[in-house]
Write an enzyme that holds these catalytic residues in place. Structure first.
Site, PDB file in Angstrom:
ATOM      1  N   SER A 172       0.836  -1.263  -0.003  1.00 40.22           N
ATOM      2  CA  SER A 172       0.062  -0.124   0.151  1.00 40.22           C
ATOM      3  C   SER A 172       0.771   1.221   0.122  1.00 40.22           C
ATOM      4  O   SER A 172       0.372   2.309  -0.363  1.00 40.22           O
ATOM      5  CB  SER A 172      -0.999  -0.017   1.084  1.00 40.22           C
ATOM      6  OG  SER A 172      -0.307  -0.263   2.232  1.00 40.22           O
ATOM      7  N   HIS A 200      -5.395  -3.269  -2.896  1.00 49.44           N
ATOM      8  CA  HIS A 200      -5.205  -2.474  -4.019  1.00 49.44           C
ATOM      9  C   HIS A 200      -4.838  -2.798  -5.454  1.00 49.44           C
ATOM     10  O   HIS A 200      -4.617  -2.248  -6.174  1.00 49.44           O
ATOM     11  CB  HIS A 200      -3.673  -1.673  -3.522  1.00 49.44           C
ATOM     12  CG  HIS A 200      -3.913  -0.946  -2.363  1.00 49.44           C
ATOM     13  ND1 HIS A 200      -4.415   0.438  -2.217  1.00 49.44           N
ATOM     14  CD2 HIS A 200      -3.426  -1.219  -1.036  1.00 49.44           C
ATOM     15  CE1 HIS A 200      -4.523   0.927  -1.045  1.00 49.44           C
ATOM     16  NE2 HIS A 200      -3.877  -0.040  -0.361  1.00 49.44           N
ATOM     17  N   LYS A 230     -11.850   0.977  -1.859  1.00 43.39           N
ATOM     18  CA  LYS A 230     -10.673   1.282  -2.868  1.00 43.39           C
ATOM     19  C   LYS A 230     -11.296   1.212  -4.394  1.00 43.39           C
ATOM     20  O   LYS A 230     -11.883   2.028  -4.440  1.00 43.39           O
ATOM     21  CB  LYS A 230      -9.306   0.661  -2.643  1.00 43.39           C
ATOM     22  CG  LYS A 230      -8.427   1.083  -1.441  1.00 43.39           C
ATOM     23  CD  LYS A 230      -8.033   0.021  -0.527  1.00 43.39           C
ATOM     24  CE  LYS A 230      -7.553   0.711   0.884  1.00 43.39           C
ATOM     25  NZ  LYS A 230      -6.938  -0.078   1.830  1.00 43.39           N
TER      26      LYS A 230
HETATM   27  C1  LIG Z   1      -6.658  -0.176   3.165  1.00 40.11           C
HETATM   28  C2  LIG Z   1      -6.203  -1.338   3.407  1.00 40.11           C
HETATM   29  C3  LIG Z   1      -6.911  -2.134   4.264  1.00 40.11           C
HETATM   30  C4  LIG Z   1      -7.905  -1.685   5.159  1.00 40.11           C
HETATM   31  O1  LIG Z   1      -9.273  -1.821   4.576  1.00 40.11           O
HETATM   32  P1  LIG Z   1     -10.318  -0.740   5.240  1.00 40.11           P
HETATM   33  O2  LIG Z   1     -11.571  -1.111   4.497  1.00 40.11           O
HETATM   34  O3  LIG Z   1      -9.846   0.688   4.711  1.00 40.11           O
HETATM   35  O4  LIG Z   1     -10.393  -0.678   6.551  1.00 40.11           O
HETATM   36  C5  LIG Z   1      -6.246  -3.466   4.458  1.00 40.11           C
HETATM   37  N1  LIG Z   1      -5.335  -3.986   3.952  1.00 40.11           N
HETATM   38  C6  LIG Z   1      -4.595  -3.200   2.887  1.00 40.11           C
HETATM   39  C7  LIG Z   1      -3.460  -3.922   2.385  1.00 40.11           C
HETATM   40  C8  LIG Z   1      -5.119  -2.160   2.727  1.00 40.11           C
HETATM   41  O5  LIG Z   1      -4.659  -1.283   1.868  1.00 40.11           O
END
Ligand SMILES: *Cc1c(COP(=O)(O)O)cnc(C)c1O
Length: 381
Positions: A172, A200, A230
């Protein structure tokens, strides 16, 4: 009286320490006036009128909230339909919805791992994966970033009965991609299960948006986590896998059992977003043209690009002061980027986290590049 003073003192000293490190963070209200290169709405679906309409319609049909947890009376037909669509999309027998990705990772790891388990993390895994491992009581080991040989060495040394290898799909803060093939192979060889969090990658990578796990069955990647906040543009997350796995998580994941089900309007919006992801490759294609264009131009400006082919394009500036200075300068140009500092990334690896979206125009990207060029020139000796 004395107890309360001790507490006050505790907060003050934590604050002072963070301030001294220049790591005290503040929120700014995002008024929508800036060009946003900080968010994760990679396909622009958070602002797609069809997704927004599906959300309103979902609220009218099913209510503003689910009213209860999934195991009580909050599991509605729209949740069921979304789980079926996610299972089909990921090529898994079953999928289970969670309210956030953070909760999914806590729940999955807590439900699967225990003191007899060893969890092997890529060093750069998302915080939610590390926290889930801590919550489970398992023994955690971290291998060098994307280093299957280091993982092999750790697995070979482990005497725990149950072994679980866990990795982000797309990292991320770096935007680089795990070598799923190598992870699956090494995990198999050592009798470990593999869990990939493709927060992602899903919607973004692969011709059909299947993410970096596209083409890998549940034999190779038994535990697949995806998030919906996302590329899907909404909120929530899911875990997909075989029936026995999903049923186990349904029973034992406390962040699944003891919480209100996701609002049905979000599930309705996500169903619509998923249809768009599957049937309209043009958003993904536009995003990848933006990525190629940004990298080409940034290279011409000799900006310190990372090694990423995804919408996450870090500029590795090193020092925290420099990172803050660039972000502030860009904000004056009406451009919002993430200024990422320790402890989110290792010491000395502060960076601007620039993210691209299909929602951007070529003009937006040119403004970003101009702003970056100014930052670079103004600090030159
Ligand atoms: C954003 C993210 C999360 C958390 O997800 P949310 O729905 O925002 O709580 C978990 N793992 C990764 C790799 C992320 O980038």
């Amino acid at each position: 009286m004395q107890v309360s003073e001790a507490w006050q003192q505790r907060l003050v000293s934590a604050r002072e320490q963070r301030l001294a490190q220049k790591r005290w963070r503040s929120r700014r209200v995002n008024e929508g006036g800036m060009r946003d290169f900080a968010g994760n709405d990679y396909l622009g679906l958070a602002h797609d009128p069809r997704v927004q309409a599906a959300q309103s319609e979902g609220a009218r049909r099913f209510g503003a909230g689910a009213g209860a947890s999934h195991l009580v009376s909050g599991h509605l037909s729209v949740h069921e339909a979304l789980e079926e669509a996610l299972a089909e999309w990921t090529g898994r027998p079953r999928a289970l919805l969670f309210s956030t990705g953070y909760m999914a990772n806590l729940g999955v790891l807590q439900a699967l791992a225990d003191a007899q388990t060893a969890i092997f993390h890529d060093r750069l895994n998302h915080a939610s994966l590390l926290d889930g491992a801590t919550l489970s009581g398992a023994r955690s080991r971290r291998y060098h970033h994307r280093d299957a040989d280091d993982l092999t060495r750790l697995l070979a040394r482990s005497e725990r009965q149950y072994k679980l290898v866990v990795s982000d799909g797309v990292f991320s803060m770096d935007g680089d991609i795990a070598d799923i093939h190598a992870l699956a192979e090494v995990s198999h060889r050592h009798g470990a299960w593999l869990m990939i969090d493709d927060a992602h990658g899903l919607g973004v990578l692969g011709e059909k948006g299947h993410g970096c796990v596209g083409g890998f069955s549940s034999h190779d990647v038994p535990i697949l986590v995806g998030t919906l906040g996302k590329a899907l543009g909404t909120a929530g997350a899911f875990v997909a896998g075989d029936t026995a796995l999903i049923e186990h998580i349904t029973q034992f994941a406390r962040s699944y059992v003891y919480t209100t089900a996701q609002p049905p309007s979000i599930a309705a919006a996500t169903l619509k977003a998923l249809t768009i992801v599957q049937h309209e490759p043009e958003h993904r294609q536009r995003l990848h043209r933006h990525i190629a264009y940004f990298r080409k131009q940034a290279r011409a400006l000799a900006l310190p690009l990372g090694d990423s082919t995804t919408p996450i394009q870090p500029l590795l500036l090193g020092s925290e002061a420099r990172t803050l200075a660039w972000a502030t300068q860009l904000a004056q140009h009406g451009i919002s980027v993430g200024a990422i500092r320790p402890p989110t990334v290792p010491n000395g690896e502060a960076r601007l986290r620039i993210t691209l979206s299909a929602r951007h125009t070529r003009h937006d990207i040119d403004r970003l590049l101009e702003g970056l060029d100014v930052c670079q020139r103004e600090e030159a000796p």
